[in-house]
Structures are given as structure tokens and as C-alpha cells.
Design a protein around this motif. Structure first.
Motif, PDB file in Angstrom:
ATOM      1  N   GLU A 263     -10.956  -5.980   2.104  1.00 61.90           N
ATOM      2  CA  GLU A 263     -11.813  -4.656   2.004  1.00 61.90           C
ATOM      3  C   GLU A 263     -10.889  -3.611   1.382  1.00 61.90           C
ATOM      4  OE1 GLU A 263     -15.165  -5.536   5.643  1.00 61.90           O
ATOM      5  OE2 GLU A 263     -13.116  -4.614   6.091  1.00 61.90           O
ATOM      6  N   LEU A 264      -9.798  -3.434   1.967  1.00 62.44           N
ATOM      7  CA  LEU A 264      -8.820  -2.521   1.555  1.00 62.44           C
ATOM      8  C   LEU A 264      -8.520  -2.345  -0.047  1.00 62.44           C
ATOM      9  CD1 LEU A 264      -6.478  -1.766   4.308  1.00 62.44           C
ATOM     10  CD2 LEU A 264      -8.400  -0.423   3.651  1.00 62.44           C
ATOM     11  N   ALA A 265      -8.241  -3.898  -0.458  1.00 67.36           N
ATOM     12  CA  ALA A 265      -7.960  -4.085  -1.820  1.00 67.36           C
ATOM     13  C   ALA A 265      -9.340  -3.708  -2.947  1.00 67.36           C
ATOM     14  CB  ALA A 265      -7.584  -5.498  -2.080  1.00 67.36           C
ATOM     15  N   LYS A 266     -10.491  -4.136  -2.120  1.00 66.24           N
ATOM     16  CA  LYS A 266     -11.748  -3.695  -2.926  1.00 66.24           C
ATOM     17  C   LYS A 266     -11.960  -2.277  -3.072  1.00 66.24           C
ATOM     18  CE  LYS A 266     -14.418  -7.556  -3.543  1.00 66.24           C
ATOM     19  NZ  LYS A 266     -14.757  -7.985  -4.781  1.00 66.24           N
ATOM     20  N   GLN A 267     -11.190  -1.468  -2.319  1.00 65.40           N
ATOM     21  CA  GLN A 267     -11.437  -0.058  -2.450  1.00 65.40           C
ATOM     22  C   GLN A 267     -10.128   0.458  -3.057  1.00 65.40           C
ATOM     23  OE1 GLN A 267     -11.672   1.587   1.586  1.00 65.40           O
ATOM     24  NE2 GLN A 267     -12.892   0.011   2.078  1.00 65.40           N
ATOM     25  N   GLY A 268      -9.461  -0.330  -3.583  1.00 65.26           N
ATOM     26  CA  GLY A 268      -8.164  -0.077  -4.407  1.00 65.26           C
ATOM     27  C   GLY A 268      -6.772   0.291  -3.736  1.00 65.26           C
ATOM     28  N   PHE A 269      -6.786   0.228  -2.613  1.00 66.62           N
ATOM     29  CA  PHE A 269      -5.684   0.668  -1.952  1.00 66.62           C
ATOM     30  C   PHE A 269      -4.488  -0.204  -1.688  1.00 66.62           C
ATOM     31  CE2 PHE A 269      -9.065   3.028   0.681  1.00 66.62           C
ATOM     32  CZ  PHE A 269      -8.549   4.424   0.424  1.00 66.62           C
ATOM     33  N   VAL A 270      -4.950  -1.534  -2.390  1.00 67.08           N
ATOM     34  CA  VAL A 270      -4.016  -2.486  -2.500  1.00 67.08           C
ATOM     35  C   VAL A 270      -4.253  -3.099  -3.917  1.00 67.08           C
ATOM     36  CG1 VAL A 270      -3.050  -4.934  -1.817  1.00 67.08           C
ATOM     37  CG2 VAL A 270      -4.074  -3.278   0.039  1.00 67.08           C
TER      38      VAL A 270
ATOM     39  N   GLU B 214      -5.935  -9.592 -11.711  1.00 65.77           N
ATOM     40  CA  GLU B 214      -7.436  -9.603 -12.591  1.00 65.77           C
ATOM     41  C   GLU B 214      -8.168 -10.696 -11.983  1.00 65.77           C
ATOM     42  OE1 GLU B 214      -4.710 -12.512 -14.932  1.00 65.77           O
ATOM     43  OE2 GLU B 214      -4.524 -10.326 -13.801  1.00 65.77           O
ATOM     44  N   ASN B 215      -7.535 -11.695 -11.260  1.00 67.91           N
ATOM     45  CA  ASN B 215      -8.362 -12.837 -10.720  1.00 67.91           C
ATOM     46  C   ASN B 215      -9.187 -12.422  -9.269  1.00 67.91           C
ATOM     47  OD1 ASN B 215      -9.320 -15.583 -11.054  1.00 67.91           O
ATOM     48  ND2 ASN B 215      -8.009 -16.167  -9.507  1.00 67.91           N
ATOM     49  N   PHE B 216      -8.961 -11.070  -8.781  1.00 69.14           N
ATOM     50  CA  PHE B 216      -9.129 -10.932  -7.537  1.00 69.14           C
ATOM     51  C   PHE B 216     -10.936 -10.632  -7.477  1.00 69.14           C
ATOM     52  CE2 PHE B 216     -10.320  -7.280  -4.468  1.00 69.14           C
ATOM     53  CZ  PHE B 216     -10.305  -7.871  -3.388  1.00 69.14           C
ATOM     54  N   ASP B 217     -11.320 -10.226  -8.637  1.00 70.09           N
ATOM     55  CA  ASP B 217     -12.875 -10.186  -8.702  1.00 70.09           C
ATOM     56  C   ASP B 217     -13.542 -11.023  -8.220  1.00 70.09           C
ATOM     57  OD1 ASP B 217     -12.341  -7.270  -8.929  1.00 70.09           O
ATOM     58  OD2 ASP B 217     -12.518  -7.432 -10.993  1.00 70.09           O
ATOM     59  N   ARG B 218     -13.053 -12.305  -8.576  1.00 70.12           N
ATOM     60  CA  ARG B 218     -13.888 -13.702  -8.378  1.00 70.12           C
ATOM     61  C   ARG B 218     -13.775 -14.172  -6.933  1.00 70.12           C
ATOM     62  NH1 ARG B 218     -11.899 -17.777 -10.286  1.00 70.12           N
ATOM     63  NH2 ARG B 218     -14.075 -18.798 -10.773  1.00 70.12           N
ATOM     64  N   LEU B 219     -13.189 -13.407  -6.225  1.00 70.97           N
ATOM     65  CA  LEU B 219     -12.675 -13.791  -4.869  1.00 70.97           C
ATOM     66  C   LEU B 219     -13.768 -13.312  -3.804  1.00 70.97           C
ATOM     67  CD1 LEU B 219     -10.833 -15.488  -3.211  1.00 70.97           C
ATOM     68  CD2 LEU B 219      -9.268 -13.202  -2.755  1.00 70.97           C
ATOM     69  N   SER B 220     -14.098 -13.870  -2.783  1.00 66.48           N
ATOM     70  CA  SER B 220     -15.050 -13.142  -1.800  1.00 66.48           C
ATOM     71  C   SER B 220     -14.424 -13.712  -0.292  1.00 66.48           C
ATOM     72  CB  SER B 220     -16.457 -13.929  -2.008  1.00 66.48           C
ATOM     73  OG  SER B 220     -16.329 -15.288  -1.972  1.00 66.48           O
TER      74      SER B 220
ATOM     75  N   SER C 252       0.800  -1.312   0.095  1.00 68.65           N
ATOM     76  CA  SER C 252      -0.102   0.202  -0.188  1.00 68.65           C
ATOM     77  C   SER C 252       0.724   1.150   0.208  1.00 68.65           C
ATOM     78  CB  SER C 252      -0.938  -0.042   1.178  1.00 68.65           C
ATOM     79  OG  SER C 252      -1.724   1.101   1.322  1.00 68.65           O
ATOM     80  N   PRO C 253       0.567   2.110  -1.007  1.00 66.17           N
ATOM     81  CA  PRO C 253       1.457   3.273  -0.854  1.00 66.17           C
ATOM     82  C   PRO C 253       1.635   4.270   0.607  1.00 66.17           C
ATOM     83  CG  PRO C 253      -0.196   3.613  -2.803  1.00 66.17           C
ATOM     84  CD  PRO C 253      -0.637   2.577  -1.854  1.00 66.17           C
ATOM     85  N   THR C 254       0.453   4.036   1.385  1.00 68.60           N
ATOM     86  CA  THR C 254       0.678   4.629   2.744  1.00 68.60           C
ATOM     87  C   THR C 254       1.576   3.682   3.636  1.00 68.60           C
ATOM     88  OG1 THR C 254      -1.329   3.302   3.391  1.00 68.60           O
ATOM     89  CG2 THR C 254      -1.622   5.543   2.813  1.00 68.60           C
TER      90      THR C 254
END
Length: 306
Positions: free
Chosen positions: A273-280, A284-290, A56-58
Motif C-alpha cells: 500500500e505504501l508503494a501504491k502511494q509512492g513512498f516506495v 514498471e511491472n508493479f502496476d500489474r501486481l495485486s 523509503s526516504p523516511t
């Protein structure tokens, strides 16, 4: 930070020449802007305990849980010591200082989960000109590398102090750090863990050589610049011809960890959740993950074959 690209997607790793052997030391290179040594600092000494990489950039650094546990053990036995990351001021945005350390980043918080050998280190915020410094990142790969896939592990194997100056006005430490690359091939995959005690979490085995200090370092698969694994352990065989047996946690294990996002309100979120918000940055396979909430043991689920 002039010239630095925040959230940089690093170029393909073809600049790491694996023809020098399965295990070799690397010169200062761009990846060291995102892959840091994890150390225990004291007034006059430094102990290398592992490796971490920034997602994460932070500044959220993924490492191995046993690296954090070892660092805590040392600090508990030595009250005047603290955990820190050593920032290598080189690579992206730092071409003018190709071989200088950037300094220490004391770790304020860490996050672990009893079910995985992964951890997240959150260092104290670093300011430059009153503004928060942002760091280059590596993305996470959610795919499981098939047997036979080429892998490359990176990490620090030693840190030798060459000179040390400590005064009220300045503390300056010059060290010799050894950044190594090890390559091999995936030999076994354990999507549900290998056993109930040593490796009960999603992991894979390879014949790469992972030496002490590399624990917590990133493992790349194939020609991807996304991290698929976190160095867990490495064992040499009694039979030299048999080579090495090493293990890496799946990088996606880190997504279940909760991190504090606002200390003033004690607000937390999972890395997922941070990845869902674009912080991580994710593949491209991430969208299939829950993320499935299951009390104190949340787990990740894919809806069908990957």
C-alpha cells in the motif's frame, strides 16, 4: 541535507568491477548510503548480525527475518544491548567524508511474516537541525529473474572494532567494516517456494557466494538498479570445483509486511500500500501486481504471464 537527492535512483552498477573475482571487498561507494550493517550494540562491543537496505526516504530497511531473530536472541540473553543500523556517511551527498561512519540508528520497531524470510526494520527518527533526516533509497524489482540471469549480491561480512572511546560526553567507535560484492548466475527459480521447511517462500538459487553477515543484503539482476532479491543463505560445496549454492528471497515478498505509519493512532499499512502511494519506488511491472488478503497470509498475484 545539502546535496542529497531523496529517493535517488542510483546509476547503473557498472562502477562495481566484477573482474576482480566472484567475491571481493569493495571500497567505500555510493550504495553504502542505502545499504547498512545490522548490528547488536553493547557498552563496549558491536556484533554484526546482517545487512539491510533502505526502501523509503523516511527509513524502512528491508532485511532477512532470520537476521532479526538472531539479533533478538542476542538482546534477550544480554539485557544491556540493543539492535541498531550503522549509517555509513558516504556516497550520495557525503563526498566530503568518503570513509567515515555516520553513526548508529537504534531500531525502534521491526516487522516480520512467518511465511517469508524477509523483515522490515524501522529505526528511531534521526533529526538534523530539528528536521527529519531523509535517506537515499533503492527501488524494488517485482520481476522473477530467469535462469541464467547474472546477479550481484551486496552485504557486510565482518565488523572489527579498531578503537573505542566511551564517556559521559562522547561515545566514539572506530571500526573496520567489510562491504563485499558477489556475482554469479541464477541456476534455479522457485516461484512457489523450494520446499515446505527451509525455503517455503518465493526464491531463487544462484552460484554467487553469500557469506555470513550478507544475509538481508540486496541482490540485483542483470543491469537493473532495482533490488530483485534479499540474501537468504549460502552454502559451499565439499567439492571445491562445484562452487557455491546460494539462495535469495524474492524482494517482492517484503510487500506483504504490515508497518506502522502512525504510532499515535496505531495506523498500519502494508509495504504494498505504501508503494501504491509512492513512498516506495517500484519497477514498471508493479502496476500489474495485486495484493490478495487471505487472513494472516496475504499473498501477491499477477494477472497472467509477467
Amino acid at each position: 541535507m545539502g546535496g542529497m537527492t531523496v529517493g535517488r535512483d542510483f546509476d547503473p552498477l557498472d562502477f562495481i568491477d566484477v573482474s576482480d573475482g566472484q567475491f571481493h571487498e569493495l571500497p567505500i561507494n555510493v550504495l553504502q548510503s542505502a545499504i547498512f550493517p545490522v548490528v547488536v550494540m553493547r557498552e563496549s562491543t558491536i556484533t554484526l548480525v546482517g545487512t539491510a537496505f533502505n526502501v523509503s526516504p523516511t527509513g524502512l530497511f528491508v532485511s532477512a527475518k532470520h537476521v532479526v531473530e538472531e539479533a533478538i536472541r542476542i538482546c534477550q540473553s544480554e539485557p544491556n544491548s540493543w539492535i541498531a543500523l550503522i549509517w555509513i556517511k558516504s556516497g550520495a551527498g557525503y563526498e566530503d567524508v568518503p570513509d567515515l561512519l555516520g553513526g548508529q540508528l537504534p531500531v525502534n520497531q521491526f516487522y516480520v511474516n512467518d511465511n517469508h524470510d524477509v523483515a522490515i526494520l524501522h529505526p528511531r527518527q534521526l533529526l538534523e537541525g530539528g528536521q527529519p533526516v531523509t535517506f537515499p533509497i533503492v527501488g524494488l524489482d517485482t520481476r522473477v529473474p530467469p535462469i541464467g540471469t547474472a546477479v550481484l549480491g551486496l552485504g557486510y561480512t565482518r565488523m572489527t572494532i579498531q578503537s573505542h572511546e566511551n564517556s559521559d560526553a562522547l561515545r566514539k567507535v572506530t571500526t573496520d567494516q567489510a562491504f563485499h560484492a558477489s556475482h554469479g548466475f541464477v541456476t534455479q527459480v522457485f516461484p512457489g517456494g523450494r520446499d515446505r521447511v527451509m525455503i517455503p517462500f518465493p526464491a531463487f538459487e544462484s552460484d554467487a557466494r553469500f557469506d555470513p553477515g550478507m544475509s538481508g543484503g540486496p541482490v540485483f539482476a542483470g543491469d537493473s538498479t532495482y533490488v530483485c532479491g534479499v540474501v537468504c543463505s549460502g552454502l559451499s560445496s565439499d567439492d571445491e570445483a562445484a562452487g557455491w549454492t546460494s539462495f535469495a528471497s524474492m524482494a517482492l515478498n517484503a510487500l506483504v509486511l504490515n508497518v506502522t505509519v502512525d504510532q499515535s493512532t496505531d495506523t498500519s499499512a502494508t509495504l504494498f500500500e505504501l508503494a501504491k502511494q509512492g513512498f516506495v519506488q517500484m519497477d514498471e511491472n508493479f502496476d500489474r501486481l495485486s495484493l490478495v488478503e487471505d487472513g494472516d497470509a496475504p499473498y501477491l498475484s499477477f494477472p497472467g504471464p509477467q
